[in-house]
Scaffold this motif. Sequence first.
Motif, mmCIF file in Angstrom:
data_model
loop_
_atom_site.group_PDB
_atom_site.id
_atom_site.type_symbol
_atom_site.label_atom_id
_atom_site.label_comp_id
_atom_site.label_asym_id
_atom_site.label_seq_id
_atom_site.Cartn_x
_atom_site.Cartn_y
_atom_site.Cartn_z
ATOM 1 N N LEU A 1 1.747 -4.980 10.323
ATOM 2 C CA LEU A 1 0.756 -4.558 9.338
ATOM 3 C C LEU A 1 1.362 -4.496 7.944
ATOM 4 N N VAL A 2 2.592 -3.961 7.856
ATOM 5 C CA VAL A 2 3.254 -3.889 6.556
ATOM 6 C C VAL A 2 3.505 -5.282 6.003
ATOM 7 N N LEU A 3 3.987 -6.203 6.858
ATOM 8 C CA LEU A 3 4.242 -7.569 6.424
ATOM 9 C C LEU A 3 2.949 -8.252 6.003
ATOM 10 N N SER A 4 1.879 -8.036 6.761
ATOM 11 C CA SER A 4 0.586 -8.654 6.429
ATOM 12 C C SER A 4 0.096 -8.158 5.076
ATOM 13 N N ALA A 5 0.238 -6.847 4.840
ATOM 14 C CA ALA A 5 -0.194 -6.290 3.559
ATOM 15 C C ALA A 5 0.610 -6.874 2.419
ATOM 16 N N PHE A 6 1.941 -7.026 2.644
ATOM 17 C CA PHE A 6 2.804 -7.604 1.610
ATOM 18 C C PHE A 6 2.415 -9.040 1.308
ATOM 19 N N VAL A 7 2.225 -9.835 2.348
ATOM 20 C CA VAL A 7 1.872 -11.245 2.168
ATOM 21 C C VAL A 7 0.521 -11.373 1.488
ATOM 22 N N PHE A 8 -0.448 -10.542 1.894
ATOM 23 C CA PHE A 8 -1.783 -10.611 1.310
ATOM 24 C C PHE A 8 -1.739 -10.243 -0.167
ATOM 25 N N PRO B 1 -8.809 -3.548 1.661
ATOM 26 C CA PRO B 1 -8.642 -2.200 2.223
ATOM 27 C C PRO B 1 -7.892 -1.316 1.237
ATOM 28 N N ALA B 2 -8.087 -0.016 1.347
ATOM 29 C CA ALA B 2 -7.549 0.929 0.370
ATOM 30 C C ALA B 2 -6.043 0.796 0.192
ATOM 31 N N ASP B 3 -5.282 0.704 1.292
ATOM 32 C CA ASP B 3 -3.827 0.653 1.164
ATOM 33 C C ASP B 3 -3.359 -0.638 0.505
ATOM 34 N N GLN B 4 -4.022 -1.753 0.801
ATOM 35 C CA GLN B 4 -3.648 -3.022 0.184
ATOM 36 C C GLN B 4 -4.008 -3.031 -1.309
ATOM 37 N N PHE B 5 -5.133 -2.425 -1.653
ATOM 38 C CA PHE B 5 -5.532 -2.371 -3.051
ATOM 39 C C PHE B 5 -4.546 -1.520 -3.858
ATOM 40 N N MET C 1 -8.710 7.119 -3.538
ATOM 41 C CA MET C 1 -7.571 6.419 -2.944
ATOM 42 C C MET C 1 -7.849 5.929 -1.528
ATOM 43 N N ALA C 2 -8.792 6.554 -0.823
ATOM 44 C CA ALA C 2 -9.102 6.129 0.543
ATOM 45 C C ALA C 2 -10.218 5.091 0.590
ATOM 46 N N GLN C 3 -10.774 4.759 -0.571
ATOM 47 C CA GLN C 3 -11.873 3.801 -0.625
ATOM 48 C C GLN C 3 -11.335 2.384 -0.802
ATOM 49 N N PRO C 4 -12.027 1.381 -0.251
ATOM 50 C CA PRO C 4 -11.598 -0.008 -0.465
ATOM 51 C C PRO C 4 -11.705 -0.389 -1.937
ATOM 52 N N GLY C 5 -10.944 -1.383 -2.325
ATOM 53 C CA GLY C 5 -10.997 -1.871 -3.694
ATOM 54 C C GLY C 5 -11.944 -3.053 -3.801
ATOM 55 N N ARG C 6 -13.076 -2.847 -4.448
ATOM 56 C CA ARG C 6 -14.041 -3.930 -4.662
ATOM 57 C C ARG C 6 -13.836 -4.454 -6.087
ATOM 58 N N GLU C 7 -13.458 -5.717 -6.173
ATOM 59 C CA GLU C 7 -13.000 -6.249 -7.453
ATOM 60 C C GLU C 7 -13.648 -7.583 -7.775
ATOM 61 N N THR C 8 -13.981 -7.748 -9.048
ATOM 62 C CA THR C 8 -14.320 -9.060 -9.581
ATOM 63 C C THR C 8 -13.178 -9.486 -10.490
#
Length: 290
Positions: free
Chosen positions: A9-16, A114-118, A140-147
């Motif tokens: 999961l940590v590696l996936s978050a880093f790569v993403f 997802p919140a942690d990736q954002f 901080m626990a909410q997903p990041g919705r971005e344009t």
Amino acid sequence: MNSKILATLVLSAFVFTAALAHEFWLEAPRFRLQPGDTVNVHTFIGADFKGEPWTTKAAKIQCLTRFGPTPGDSTDLTPKNATDTDTFRTGFTFARPGTHIVLLQSTSSFIELPADQFTAYLREEGLDYALKLRQENDQMAQPGRETYRRCAKTLIQVGEAGATAAVTDSACRHVYGLPLELVPEQNPYRLAADKALTVRVLRAGRPAFGAAVQVWQRQPGGLPTTHFTTRANQNGRILLRLSGPGPYLLAAVDMSAAPAKLRARADWQSTWASLTFAGPAATARLPTKH
């Protein structure tokens, strides 16, 4: 949690996060041309000043224009009434001696993380203001919705820089009104090696105090590309020393609350800006036409 799952999961978050944070820039096959040359100015996205083609979709282009060294000398290749299947042209003719600029602004795209990736993405890019607001608003626990949108500029020298009058520098030092813009205050093609180059970082035309600017320099002879980060001062300026011919890539990103018209899909709007150019090269020679 199983340690292998956690590591994955940590590696996936880093790569993403790394994939999302890839820079975007414009680059021609050569930064120095002869008068009358026609070349394609390519769009790239990637890391460490190594990229892949960005897109061929005309619908992604809001503006694609060349501005020449004299007033009125311009070429607009912005696609008109583009559909999802249309492609766009990137071939520009550089007729006049002097320093030309090509700029591109993309249309807006949307993403949700997802919140942690954002959070990891905001920290990686030095987007302290957006991170502070999320903390203050208990988001901080909410997903990041971005344009997000992209603004890129490249400087191309036509003819020998020393043989052209200083008035032909005006295009490269002009402010074009991009939402986030990197504006050199001197012409890098007319600077001697190791001389100072100041670049303004403008957010909606105003100095972007504290903006983080990534700087890459490709080295000759296959040496590793160099990289460092600097921040704009209170006047929105950064100071560079051009130690070699380059080329150079400067990149910055800004994030603010999404405008009301986009709130249905995004809470945040990011703008990615870049500037590419070659540095001083006293011994550089123009290619010979056959």
